[in-house]
Enzyme design. Sequence first.
Site, PDB file in Angstrom:
ATOM      1  N   ASP A 106     -12.141   6.991  -4.843  1.00 28.28           N
ATOM      2  CA  ASP A 106     -12.569   6.913  -6.527  1.00 28.28           C
ATOM      3  C   ASP A 106     -12.156   5.380  -6.909  1.00 28.28           C
ATOM      4  O   ASP A 106     -12.956   4.505  -7.473  1.00 28.28           O
ATOM      5  CB  ASP A 106     -12.372   7.836  -7.300  1.00 28.28           C
ATOM      6  CG  ASP A 106     -13.088   9.053  -7.011  1.00 28.28           C
ATOM      7  OD1 ASP A 106     -14.312   8.860  -6.828  1.00 28.28           O
ATOM      8  OD2 ASP A 106     -12.620  10.031  -6.963  1.00 28.28           O
ATOM      9  N   GLU A 117     -14.571   9.330   7.646  1.00 24.71           N
ATOM     10  CA  GLU A 117     -15.925   9.656   7.130  1.00 24.71           C
ATOM     11  C   GLU A 117     -16.940   9.006   8.171  1.00 24.71           C
ATOM     12  O   GLU A 117     -17.849   9.515   8.376  1.00 24.71           O
ATOM     13  CB  GLU A 117     -16.084   9.309   5.777  1.00 24.71           C
ATOM     14  CG  GLU A 117     -14.906  10.493   4.913  1.00 24.71           C
ATOM     15  CD  GLU A 117     -15.194  10.130   3.506  1.00 24.71           C
ATOM     16  OE1 GLU A 117     -14.704  10.620   2.531  1.00 24.71           O
ATOM     17  OE2 GLU A 117     -15.308   8.766   3.232  1.00 24.71           O
ATOM     18  N   ASN A 137     -14.666   6.395   4.136  1.00 22.37           N
ATOM     19  CA  ASN A 137     -13.348   5.712   4.944  1.00 22.37           C
ATOM     20  C   ASN A 137     -13.681   6.020   6.389  1.00 22.37           C
ATOM     21  O   ASN A 137     -14.526   6.120   6.827  1.00 22.37           O
ATOM     22  CB  ASN A 137     -12.128   6.487   4.287  1.00 22.37           C
ATOM     23  CG  ASN A 137     -12.149   8.153   4.654  1.00 22.37           C
ATOM     24  OD1 ASN A 137     -12.853   8.419   5.606  1.00 22.37           O
ATOM     25  ND2 ASN A 137     -11.712   8.794   3.852  1.00 22.37           N
ATOM     26  N   ARG A 138     -12.345   5.421   7.028  1.00 22.74           N
ATOM     27  CA  ARG A 138     -12.710   5.579   8.462  1.00 22.74           C
ATOM     28  C   ARG A 138     -12.971   6.817   9.059  1.00 22.74           C
ATOM     29  O   ARG A 138     -14.089   6.788   9.819  1.00 22.74           O
ATOM     30  CB  ARG A 138     -11.370   4.875   9.221  1.00 22.74           C
ATOM     31  CG  ARG A 138     -11.341   4.754  10.915  1.00 22.74           C
ATOM     32  CD  ARG A 138     -10.079   4.748  11.439  1.00 22.74           C
ATOM     33  NE  ARG A 138      -9.608   3.654  11.002  1.00 22.74           N
ATOM     34  CZ  ARG A 138      -9.290   2.315  11.746  1.00 22.74           C
ATOM     35  NH1 ARG A 138     -10.254   2.126  12.728  1.00 22.74           N
ATOM     36  NH2 ARG A 138      -8.730   1.361  11.048  1.00 22.74           N
TER      37      ARG A 138
END
Length: 273
Positions: free
Chosen positions: A267, A200, A197-198
């Site tokens: 997920d 991470e 995601n952004r």
Amino acid sequence: VLDSIGYPRVLVIGDIILDRYVWGDVDRISPEAPISVLDVQREESRPGGAGNAAYNLAALEAHVFLAGIVGEDGEADETRKLLAELGVDSSLIFSDPSRPTTVKTRMIAQNQQVLRVDHEARLPLSPETAKQLHESVLARVGEFDVVLLSDYKKGTLSETFTQSIIRCGREQGVPVLVDPKGRDFSIYRGAYLLTPNRLEAEMASDRSLGEDRDLEAMGRKMCEDLELDALVITLSKDGISLFQKGVSWQKFGALPRAVFDVSGAGDTVLSIL
């Protein structure tokens, strides 16, 4: 498009979690302490972590195999039963008596989480359990159309094991898709696809993603440095960005929704991809 996919054989490897949900109402404060009292109305358990990816894939009618570790406890039995009801093959799930089955219990009132209680061990697997899991999984990678790694940093996907799976997938022509965790993405080098995601992606690249040009530059660099075929960065309400070798990057918008529980969103993206 979906019909053309058929019914692929998918192996999901990662940290298996039992998600428990306790729903109720809060309308008073405890006389014993300044805390809310949850009047429980109903409870439900679902496969979580890597089990959530398997859950989603089973709903999409794939042939799903789940590999990972549980304890030797009632929660492990409950997890296996839930997976069996979904049609998920659990023959690559092994029990480790030295650790509990990971359980996350979420208390929910008026569609809001009021408390989460975790029972877990974040230590590396015992040498005996790790050997059993690694040898069994690596011997079967070639049987599948795709392998998914769902890493929650609970000890299942060590750096050595992760690299072995990716290398085995490359050698046998099986794409390995990864939902990464942590700041160091180098342990996923050579995977077919990563889905950070952004936040991470910003942590892994040590840079802020402000404008689209920042996103494009970072995505291209990450693909090159990590030797990826593709990279997907999820942007919450702003949608998804896709980077592929030799193709202009693409950004897909999202339809905003009122969301009360974001657990398992990564997920879900991994499963659909």
